[in-house]
Structure formats: structure tokens, C-alpha cells
Design an enzyme around this catalytic site. Sequence first.
Site, PDB file in Angstrom:
ATOM      1  N   PRO A 186       0.989  -1.099  -0.032  1.00  0.00           N
ATOM      2  CA  PRO A 186       0.079   0.135   0.010  1.00  0.00           C
ATOM      3  C   PRO A 186       0.854   1.267  -0.022  1.00  0.00           C
ATOM      4  CG  PRO A 186      -0.667  -1.625   1.693  1.00  0.00           C
ATOM      5  CD  PRO A 186       0.717  -2.043   1.153  1.00  0.00           C
ATOM      6  N   GLU A 187       1.145   1.769  -1.164  1.00  0.00           N
ATOM      7  CA  GLU A 187       1.442   3.081  -1.162  1.00  0.00           C
ATOM      8  C   GLU A 187       0.406   4.189  -1.991  1.00  0.00           C
ATOM      9  OE1 GLU A 187       5.546   3.005  -3.168  1.00  0.00           O
ATOM     10  OE2 GLU A 187       5.687   0.866  -2.499  1.00  0.00           O
TER      11      GLU A 187
END
Length: 276
Positions: A2-3
Site C-alpha cells: 500500500p503506497e
Amino acid sequence: MPELPEVETTRRLLEQALVRKRIVSAEVRRPRMVRRHENPGDFVARVTGRTILALRRHGKFMLADLTQDITWVTHLGMSGRVSLARTGEPEPAHTNVVVRVGGGVEMRLVDPRTFGFVAAYTRDELGASPLARLGPDAYESLPSAEELEAQLAARTAPIKPLLLDQTVVAGLGNIYADEALHRAGIAPDRPGGSLTLDELRRLRRSIRTTLDAGLRWGGTSLDDLAYLLPDGRAGEFASRLLVYGREGEPCRRCGTDVKKAVMRQRGTHWCPNCQR
DNA sequence: ACCTCCCTGGCC
DNA sequence: GGCCAGGGAGGT
């Protein structure tokens, strides 16, 4: 991973399902997932009965504005993802937090490593939280090359960890930082202050292009499928990565073997020919 | 401006 | 059995 693109893809799907809905109940199975509260019950009490007015994002943080000035913050950490489902549907393993809204829909925070978290802040608490120290969002408010130059001028640290720092820009993680530097032709170990204005213009454009590409393909799901979209689909950007995870494989631009080294404890991938 | 640590699962 | 992994906080 998760970026920014993964969080934004998640946010967009959740927005349709959750905004203007009232939170009927919430459940915390892993107390550790609730941060900055005395106990998990405080989080549950603060969100229950309130209506979700808007769903925003700053860097990798997702923020739900609730009635009565409460902000429900969700961070996915290293291994977190969100699953959107109907109450009663089988749950994925490591469903650590559940928030139910009217209509039988619920948001599940799935996170094996529990580095992600939720919190519910009052307005004052939000202003004093780590969120207040984030730099401008790397997608919505990407600073100009001149602004980046001013931020980086006196910095001797390598540009790669500076991009991960979240204070220069917020939202890049280990994958997209490597990808943006490759696209910009800048070596990850270059001291931040050594980048010329022209290089910063390239870096800025590359950050935008890289994030756009990640978003277009629904983010990066690696082989472990730790990250999935809220509807269970995999993001398709992994097969299009330029350097991340491609150690020893040919650079897509020049054919040179992609190198990998550890920089500040993070795996760093780059092409020694294209990036200087 | 650095390390170290927080966790669990999957791979070698 | 040991090592590695998308991130961030906290302490030195």
C-alpha cells in the site's frame, strides 16, 4: 504494497460504498490495530452512530470525515488491505477491524502483520497527530521543481530515503520511489542537495507519471497478493514495473542488468547505466 | 539524521 | 531454521 496508488485505488472504491452512510457498528479483533487510544473501545465509541461525510487521502493515510468533527484515519502499513463485503460473507484471515454501515455493507481491515492501524481523532488531536507533519501529497499537490529545490538544498542524505521520508512529499513508498528515480534517470544514492533544477524537473514529472501509471492499473499486487483491491481483484501494475523486484533482469530501457542494494534497510533497485 | 523495533507469512 | 517483505514511530 500500500503506497499512494494502492491507497487511492482503495479510497475510490470505498467512497462509492461508504460516503453518506451511517456507521452502525464497529469491531476490533486485534487491539494493537487501534493506535493512539487508551483502549480499542474508545475508537469504537467514537465512530459508532456517526455518518461518513467524505473520504479523503493524504499520502498513504485515508481519512474519513465523520459528523461532529471526528476523523477516522486508516493506514494500511506494510501488509494491510481493505475488503468491502456484505455482513455474513466469509471473512479473509487476519480481518482485524470491521466497520459496518447501513445496508449490510462492511469494511474489513485485513492485515497479517498488524503494522497498519485505525484511529479516530477529534479536530485538535488530528492537528497534533503525525498526519500534521506530512509533506504535500505527491499526487494532488506535488511541489514544483523550485519548491523541491528549496526543500532539498541542504540535504546530504541520499535522494531515495528522502523520497520515503514523507516530509518532502507524502505518498511514495519503496516501490514507487525506485520506479520514479529510474524514470527520472537519477541514481538513488545521489545526495538530495546535489540534484540540479533540471533533474528535479525530471524527478517531478517522473513521480507524476509513475503514480498515474500505478493508478491506471489499480496498483501493485505482488506475488503474495497481500495487496488486493477492496473488491478482491489484484492490481495489475506489478508486471509493468521498471526496476522494483527486477534484480538481475535487463533494464527495459537499455538492457543493463538491474542492480539491487540495501539503502537504509530498504531494498533499492536501479539501472546503473540509465541512472546517474 | 540515523538505527531498531513492531508482526506474520512465505520462501530458500 | 533463517531471512526477507509494501511502513512508520520512537529513541539516541
